[in-house]
Scaffold this motif. Sequence first.
Motif, PDB file in Angstrom:
ATOM      1  N   PHE A  87       0.860  -1.183   0.000  1.00 22.98           N
ATOM      2  CA  PHE A  87       0.000   0.000   0.000  1.00 22.98           C
ATOM      3  C   PHE A  87       0.894   1.230   0.000  1.00 22.98           C
ATOM      4  O   PHE A  87       1.988   1.199   0.567  1.00 22.98           O
ATOM      5  CB  PHE A  87      -0.852   0.062   1.273  1.00 22.98           C
ATOM      6  CG  PHE A  87      -1.817  -1.067   1.417  1.00 22.98           C
ATOM      7  CD1 PHE A  87      -2.903  -1.181   0.574  1.00 22.98           C
ATOM      8  CD2 PHE A  87      -1.652  -2.018   2.424  1.00 22.98           C
ATOM      9  CE1 PHE A  87      -3.807  -2.227   0.714  1.00 22.98           C
ATOM     10  CE2 PHE A  87      -2.552  -3.063   2.575  1.00 22.98           C
ATOM     11  CZ  PHE A  87      -3.639  -3.162   1.711  1.00 22.98           C
ATOM     12  N   ALA A  88       0.373   2.319  -0.580  1.00 24.80           N
ATOM     13  CA  ALA A  88       1.080   3.593  -0.432  1.00 24.80           C
ATOM     14  C   ALA A  88       0.709   4.133   0.937  1.00 24.80           C
ATOM     15  O   ALA A  88      -0.459   4.108   1.324  1.00 24.80           O
ATOM     16  CB  ALA A  88       0.631   4.554  -1.522  1.00 24.80           C
TER      17      ALA A  88
ATOM     18  N   GLY B 125      -1.939  -5.570  13.093  1.00 18.62           N
ATOM     19  CA  GLY B 125      -1.091  -4.830  12.159  1.00 18.62           C
ATOM     20  C   GLY B 125      -0.095  -5.681  11.392  1.00 18.62           C
ATOM     21  O   GLY B 125       0.664  -5.162  10.572  1.00 18.62           O
ATOM     22  N   CYS B 126      -0.094  -7.013  11.625  1.00 19.95           N
ATOM     23  CA  CYS B 126       0.935  -7.836  10.964  1.00 19.95           C
ATOM     24  C   CYS B 126       0.526  -8.231   9.545  1.00 19.95           C
ATOM     25  O   CYS B 126       1.310  -8.846   8.823  1.00 19.95           O
ATOM     26  CB  CYS B 126       1.266  -9.069  11.796  1.00 19.95           C
ATOM     27  SG  CYS B 126      -0.030 -10.296  11.830  1.00 19.95           S
ATOM     28  N   GLY B 127      -0.704  -7.900   9.142  1.00 20.74           N
ATOM     29  CA  GLY B 127      -1.096  -8.155   7.757  1.00 20.74           C
ATOM     30  C   GLY B 127      -2.129  -9.253   7.577  1.00 20.74           C
ATOM     31  O   GLY B 127      -2.412  -9.653   6.448  1.00 20.74           O
ATOM     32  N   LYS B 128      -2.736  -9.719   8.672  1.00 26.11           N
ATOM     33  CA  LYS B 128      -3.688 -10.831   8.578  1.00 26.11           C
ATOM     34  C   LYS B 128      -4.903 -10.466   7.731  1.00 26.11           C
ATOM     35  O   LYS B 128      -5.303 -11.220   6.845  1.00 26.11           O
ATOM     36  CB  LYS B 128      -4.172 -11.245   9.994  1.00 26.11           C
ATOM     37  CG  LYS B 128      -3.061 -11.600  10.953  1.00 26.11           C
ATOM     38  CD  LYS B 128      -3.608 -12.070  12.303  1.00 26.11           C
ATOM     39  CE  LYS B 128      -4.401 -11.028  13.061  1.00 26.11           C
ATOM     40  NZ  LYS B 128      -3.628  -9.834  13.461  1.00 26.11           N
TER      41      LYS B 128
ATOM     42  N   PRO C 274       5.346  -1.784   8.560  1.00 26.41           N
ATOM     43  CA  PRO C 274       5.557  -2.383   7.227  1.00 26.41           C
ATOM     44  C   PRO C 274       6.199  -1.437   6.223  1.00 26.41           C
ATOM     45  O   PRO C 274       6.496  -1.838   5.110  1.00 26.41           O
ATOM     46  CB  PRO C 274       4.144  -2.791   6.792  1.00 26.41           C
ATOM     47  CG  PRO C 274       3.218  -1.957   7.605  1.00 26.41           C
ATOM     48  CD  PRO C 274       3.921  -1.635   8.891  1.00 26.41           C
TER      49      PRO C 274
HETATM   50  N1  LIG Z   1      -5.913   0.026   2.617  1.00 26.55           N
HETATM   51  C1  LIG Z   1      -4.746   0.240   3.238  1.00 26.55           C
HETATM   52  N2  LIG Z   1      -3.979   1.291   2.923  1.00 26.55           N
HETATM   53  C2  LIG Z   1      -2.785   1.507   3.528  1.00 26.55           C
HETATM   54  N3  LIG Z   1      -2.270   0.710   4.474  1.00 26.55           N
HETATM   55  C3  LIG Z   1      -2.990  -0.361   4.845  1.00 26.55           C
HETATM   56  C4  LIG Z   1      -4.269  -0.659   4.261  1.00 26.55           C
HETATM   57  N4  LIG Z   1      -4.754  -1.784   4.853  1.00 26.55           N
HETATM   58  C5  LIG Z   1      -3.824  -2.163   5.749  1.00 26.55           C
HETATM   59  N5  LIG Z   1      -2.771  -1.327   5.749  1.00 26.55           N
HETATM   60  C6  LIG Z   1      -1.558  -1.450   6.572  1.00 26.55           C
HETATM   61  O1  LIG Z   1      -1.072  -2.765   6.396  1.00 26.55           O
HETATM   62  C7  LIG Z   1      -0.628  -3.313   7.626  1.00 26.55           C
HETATM   63  C8  LIG Z   1      -1.352  -4.602   7.934  1.00 26.55           C
HETATM   64  O2  LIG Z   1      -2.692  -4.317   8.273  1.00 26.55           O
HETATM   65  P1  LIG Z   1      -3.792  -5.456   8.489  1.00 26.55           P
HETATM   66  O3  LIG Z   1      -3.760  -6.361   7.325  1.00 26.55           O
HETATM   67  O4  LIG Z   1      -5.081  -4.793   8.794  1.00 26.55           O
HETATM   68  O5  LIG Z   1      -3.233  -6.205   9.778  1.00 26.55           O
HETATM   69  P2  LIG Z   1      -3.995  -7.102  10.881  1.00 26.55           P
HETATM   70  O6  LIG Z   1      -5.277  -7.583  10.306  1.00 26.55           O
HETATM   71  O7  LIG Z   1      -3.028  -8.212  11.177  1.00 26.55           O
HETATM   72  O8  LIG Z   1      -4.196  -6.241  12.074  1.00 26.55           O
HETATM   73  C9  LIG Z   1      -0.832  -2.239   8.676  1.00 26.55           C
HETATM   74  O9  LIG Z   1       0.379  -1.541   8.844  1.00 26.55           O
HETATM   75  C10 LIG Z   1      -1.875  -1.356   8.052  1.00 26.55           C
HETATM   76  O10 LIG Z   1      -1.731  -0.032   8.528  1.00 26.55           O
END
Ligand SMILES: Nc1ncnc2c1ncn2[C@@H]1O[C@H](COP(=O)(O)OP(=O)(O)O)[C@@H](O)[C@H]1O
Length: 313
Positions: free
Chosen positions: A4-5, A34-37, A255
């Motif tokens: 993601f940007a 925040g790990c990407g799940k 990340p």
């Molecule tokens: N649509 C998005 N745009 C920018 N960053 C994102 C987006 N979705 C998730 N992130 C970032 O990606 C990382 C993983 O998020 P996420 O998949 O929601 O983790 P989890 O579900 O493990 O809590 C985080 O740092 C989050 O801020």
Amino acid sequence: MVEFASRGRRARAVDNVNLAVGPGEIVALVGESGCGKTTLARTLLGLERPTSGQVSYDGTPLNYTGRRLRAFRRQVQLVLQDPMGSLNPRQTVYEAVAEGPRIHGLADEEAVVASALSRAGLRPPERFFLRYPHELSGGQRQRVVIAGALALSPKVLIADEPVASLDASVRGEILSLLLRLRDELGLAALVVTHDLGLAWNIADRVAVMYLGRIVESGPTEQVLTNPQHPYTQALLSVLPESPERIVLTGEPPDPTRIPTGCRFHPRCQLVAAGKATDACTTTTLPVLPPTTSSQVACHLAPVTTGPPAPSAI
Ligand SMILES: Nc1ncnc2c1ncn2[C@@H]1O[C@H](COP(=O)(O)OP(=O)(O)O)[C@@H](O)[C@H]1O
Ligand SMILES: [Mg+2]
């Protein structure tokens, strides 16, 4: 890989993951917030497109054009936790469950809705048709969400933190419902959770994610009774029955700044205890392959890794 940007930087939310879920198998994806799940789960559902790598279903790479994607979406259903607002408060239970069947133009809508509610444990189903979410308990609402997924007769459920905000007693009921659906319908499930205790109760296999990467995976019993990765050990040490709690130091993972070497090294308790080797800070670990046997990505653990598979997300 899914990037993601993020404020002018690139956030690599999912960074080379191989994950396979077999027919009728329940896999838990665990890791801290925040790990990407969620990003990985959304990518597996076709809601997010990987920057590189691919998602395959039944051996076929996912096709992102409308009709094919729609067919795939019938097979693989998302189950969100209701308190996060997955049910519309102004929609009756019937309307909520009928939404998917309508979109997909299924015949016999009322029978489909009744059967889905009944399978989700809301019986007799007709008694729930005209109820609104606020008239139901938390557990019942979660069952409505599950019924909405079941109405399309999927093969796979992807449940993102399905019981995170339910009471402990209701949590057990919902987990046994998922297990029953596996037994009765042969449903496979990927259960996303930050709770290792939940993984214990439900999963055949566990995959532990740290900063966008799977760092350890294998049969639940093996991973949770004999964790090899220091991160898995730290996660397990939080469970009440654990003898001592391992507190991770260092910054929460970001990340947009993935550390060199082992991505976990800045927070690793073994590194903090002076047990690190040079490799920990300098050498990138190989990506774990999508096999079902136990494997770990740690310079200090026995090596069980192979070359990265070409389809890693
Ligand atoms: N649509 C998005 N745009 C920018 N960053 C994102 C987006 N979705 C998730 N992130 C970032 O990606 C990382 C993983 O998020 P996420 O998949 O929601 O983790 P989890 O579900 O493990 O809590 C985080 O740092 C989050 O801020
Ligand atoms: Mg999440």
